[in-house]
Design an enzyme around this catalytic site. Structure first.
Site, mmCIF file in Angstrom:
data_model
loop_
_atom_site.group_PDB
_atom_site.id
_atom_site.type_symbol
_atom_site.label_atom_id
_atom_site.label_comp_id
_atom_site.label_asym_id
_atom_site.label_seq_id
_atom_site.Cartn_x
_atom_site.Cartn_y
_atom_site.Cartn_z
ATOM 1 N N LYS A 92 0.867 -1.191 0.000
ATOM 2 C CA LYS A 92 0.000 0.000 0.000
ATOM 3 C C LYS A 92 0.894 1.228 0.000
ATOM 4 O O LYS A 92 2.035 1.180 0.479
ATOM 5 C CB LYS A 92 -0.889 0.010 1.255
ATOM 6 C CG LYS A 92 -2.128 0.886 1.116
ATOM 7 C CD LYS A 92 -3.272 0.136 0.455
ATOM 8 C CE LYS A 92 -4.492 1.014 0.301
ATOM 9 N NZ LYS A 92 -5.651 0.238 -0.152
HETATM 10 P P1 NAD Z 1 -14.173 7.532 -2.533
HETATM 11 O O1 NAD Z 1 -13.211 8.634 -2.306
HETATM 12 O O2 NAD Z 1 -14.703 7.302 -3.902
HETATM 13 O O3 NAD Z 1 -15.449 7.694 -1.568
HETATM 14 C C1 NAD Z 1 -15.305 7.877 -0.195
HETATM 15 C C2 NAD Z 1 -16.666 8.185 0.384
HETATM 16 O O4 NAD Z 1 -16.522 8.280 1.808
HETATM 17 C C3 NAD Z 1 -17.269 9.496 -0.087
HETATM 18 O O5 NAD Z 1 -18.663 9.336 -0.280
HETATM 19 C C4 NAD Z 1 -17.010 10.427 1.099
HETATM 20 O O6 NAD Z 1 -17.961 11.485 1.194
HETATM 21 C C5 NAD Z 1 -17.166 9.467 2.255
HETATM 22 N N1 NAD Z 1 -16.549 9.982 3.483
HETATM 23 C C6 NAD Z 1 -15.345 10.592 3.619
HETATM 24 N N2 NAD Z 1 -15.157 10.989 4.885
HETATM 25 C C7 NAD Z 1 -16.272 10.630 5.571
HETATM 26 C C8 NAD Z 1 -16.686 10.768 6.924
HETATM 27 N N3 NAD Z 1 -15.913 11.368 7.819
HETATM 28 N N4 NAD Z 1 -17.904 10.266 7.274
HETATM 29 C C9 NAD Z 1 -18.703 9.664 6.371
HETATM 30 N N5 NAD Z 1 -18.349 9.519 5.076
HETATM 31 C C10 NAD Z 1 -17.162 9.981 4.677
HETATM 32 O O7 NAD Z 1 -13.432 6.230 -1.958
HETATM 33 P P2 NAD Z 1 -13.718 4.725 -2.343
HETATM 34 O O8 NAD Z 1 -12.783 4.342 -3.449
HETATM 35 O O9 NAD Z 1 -15.165 4.493 -2.500
HETATM 36 O O10 NAD Z 1 -13.155 3.991 -1.035
HETATM 37 C C11 NAD Z 1 -13.952 3.896 0.146
HETATM 38 C C12 NAD Z 1 -13.356 2.842 1.037
HETATM 39 O O11 NAD Z 1 -13.288 1.605 0.320
HETATM 40 C C13 NAD Z 1 -11.925 3.082 1.527
HETATM 41 O O12 NAD Z 1 -11.789 2.509 2.810
HETATM 42 C C14 NAD Z 1 -11.079 2.294 0.535
HETATM 43 O O13 NAD Z 1 -9.824 1.921 1.081
HETATM 44 C C15 NAD Z 1 -11.961 1.095 0.348
HETATM 45 N N6 NAD Z 1 -11.711 0.350 -0.870
HETATM 46 C C16 NAD Z 1 -11.779 0.932 -2.088
HETATM 47 C C17 NAD Z 1 -11.558 0.166 -3.231
HETATM 48 C C18 NAD Z 1 -11.711 0.751 -4.608
HETATM 49 O O14 NAD Z 1 -11.589 -0.016 -5.586
HETATM 50 N N7 NAD Z 1 -11.992 2.021 -4.744
HETATM 51 C C19 NAD Z 1 -11.200 -1.190 -3.118
HETATM 52 C C20 NAD Z 1 -11.149 -1.762 -1.849
HETATM 53 C C21 NAD Z 1 -11.404 -0.975 -0.731
#
Ligand code: NAD
Length: 439
Positions: A129
């Protein structure tokens, strides 16, 4: 599935004085949370437990200074990290996060969870990471590009298509990956599409990658619902985070007839007993940057989100959201962890006692890395599959992984999280044993 108490059989953690300072358990921090999860698996590893220390120490940690010239002519320095937790089963694999709160502890834990995730779904990768401690919203596009390129160049000494393959994570996207791929390619003198995944389709990216994580959450959600005797059609769904993961998962559940009753993001919390119109809500988020102000819904105070009645709860935003206090108040039947590390180990026990089923992050959100794997394979062969093929293969990998973990959970009477760790740790430590120690 009946669970036995897992704390009762967890051995003491590795004595802190044997660990380098940066590996000391950090209380309730992400790395400490990960170490607790590993300790729960120890009693299930048999002879392989002699290798378990390897999981408690990242293989390689690189901390880099990322200086860039800002548009106003001054120079700013950012701290960047790339952690390769384990590479026994293949090259490191894991995303890059740009966030002002990124810490080494967080990146170490996220890298370790990638090792577990990749082994749990049986893709031939280790875990890695990266992150930069920066608020990307404060940078212009030019500054962001310079920062991304300098960071890529600095970590270029340890990444590569056969060594370690970054991908998008929080606040990074296809454009970030395009800049990273180009920078790496310029430095090695040859276009090297396989050095990152999550690229634009026109640059060696894969169809279906953007929505793969949310689709994976939905796929395991369907399987878990079958085991619970819960119908997806009509199920009430609450989602935290309506980004790449939560947005797609919410849309797919809604398409299957579920009612998305509550959504929380960084801007606010909204609720509708009749179910939110997800397409209208996603358009609102696109236009205004968050769910706040979505008129057809009722606005709630943020803590209220954790005691709303639902059938399925999808935390898809940040780590450490389900604390023991919130676990006691939750009124749901099934938690699908879209985010990485959203549940504290101490909350897991409460959820088990309350008979709330948790499909852990290392399975639930593994759809992204699975299609990243497909992208990497396609890049190597320069032969690209159609979207139906990708969806079909994704569902197959996720279903096989879920079934294998469910079976271990049933046999050992442990949570799905511990079962996923058992499956993954056995695979990692088995390769460790086969490879032996060098020299
Ligand atoms: P993103 O940036 O597209 O979305 C993040 C979301 O979280 C947004 O809606 C934002 O408003 C919300 N958020 C941020 N701070 C917040 C808070 N304090 N309270 C409530 N909501 C809040 O990110 P993503 O790619 O959707 O990733 C989200 C999670 O999923 C992360 O933990 C990431 O590590 C994990 N993840 C993502 C992927 C991927 O392919 N994108 C894969 C595996 C895991």
């Amino acid at each position: 599935m009946r669970l036995i108490s897992e704390t009762a059989c967890a051995p003491a953690q590795t004595p802190a004085h044997n660990l380098p300072s940066y590996l000391q358990p950090d209380g309730l921090g992400p790395w400490g949370n990960y170490l607790q999860q590993v300790d729960r698996v120890l009693p299930h590893l048999g002879n392989l437990s002699r290798w378990v220390e390897t999981l408690k120490r990242p293989k390689r940690i690189l901390i880099v200074d990322v200086p860039i010239e800002l548009d106003n002519g001054t120079v700013a320095h950012f701290e960047g990290y790339r952690v390769q937790h384990n590479v026994s089963r293949g090259p490191g694999k894991g995303g890059v996060r740009f966030h002002q709160d990124v810490t080494l502890s967080e990146v170490m834990a996220l890298a370790a969870w990638m090792s577990i995730k990749n082994a749990a779904v049986n893709v031939p990768y280790g875990g890695a990471k990266g992150g930069v401690r920066v608020d990307p919203r404060l940078l212009s596009r030019g500054e962001l590009e310079r920062m991304t390129r300098r960071y890529t160049s600095e970590i270029g000494i340890i990444i590569g298509p056969n060594q370690d393959i970054p991908a998008p994570d929080v606040n990074t996207n296809e454009q970030t990956m395009a800049w990273m791929m180009d920078t790496y390619s310029m430095n090695v003198g040859a276009t090297t599409t396989g050095v990152v995944t999550g690229k634009p389709v026109d640059l060696g990216g894969s169809l279906g990658r953007k929505e793969a994580t949310g689709r994976g959450v939905y796929t395991v959600g369907q399987l878990a619902c079958q085991h619970l005797g819960l119908s997806v059609a009509g199920a009430r769904v609450a989602v935290q985070g309506l980004g790449n993961v939560g947005g797609v998962a919410a849309r797919l559940f809604a398409q299957a007839g579920a009612r998305v009753v509550a959504v929380q993001d960084h801007s606010g919390t909204i609720y509708s007993d009749a179910g939110l119109d997800i397409h209208a809500l996603l358009a609102h988020v696109q236009a205004y940057g968050g769910v706040a102000g979505f008129a057809p819904a009722q606005a709630l105070e943020s803590e209220a989100f954790w005691q709303l009645e639902s059938d399925i709860l999808i935390p898809a935003a940040l780590e450490q959201q389900i604390t023991p206090e919130r676990a006691l108040r939750l009124q749901t039947r099934l938690i699908l962890e879209g985010a990485n590390g959203p549940t504290l180990a101490s909350a897991d026990d409460i959820l088990a006692e309350r008979n709330i089923l948790v499909v852990p992050d290392v399975i639930a959100n593994a759809g992204g890395v699975t299609v990243s794997y497909f992208e990497w394979v396609q890049d190597f062969s320069s032969f690209f599959w159609d979207e139906e093929e990708i969806k079909r293969r994704l569902v197959r990998v996720m279903t096989e992984a879920f079934d294998a973990v469910w079976q271990v959970a049933d046999e050992r009477r442990v949570s799905l999280r511990t079962a996923a760790f058992i499956v993954a740790c056995r695979r990692i430590l088995h390769t460790r044993e086969l490879r032996g120690l060098y020299p």
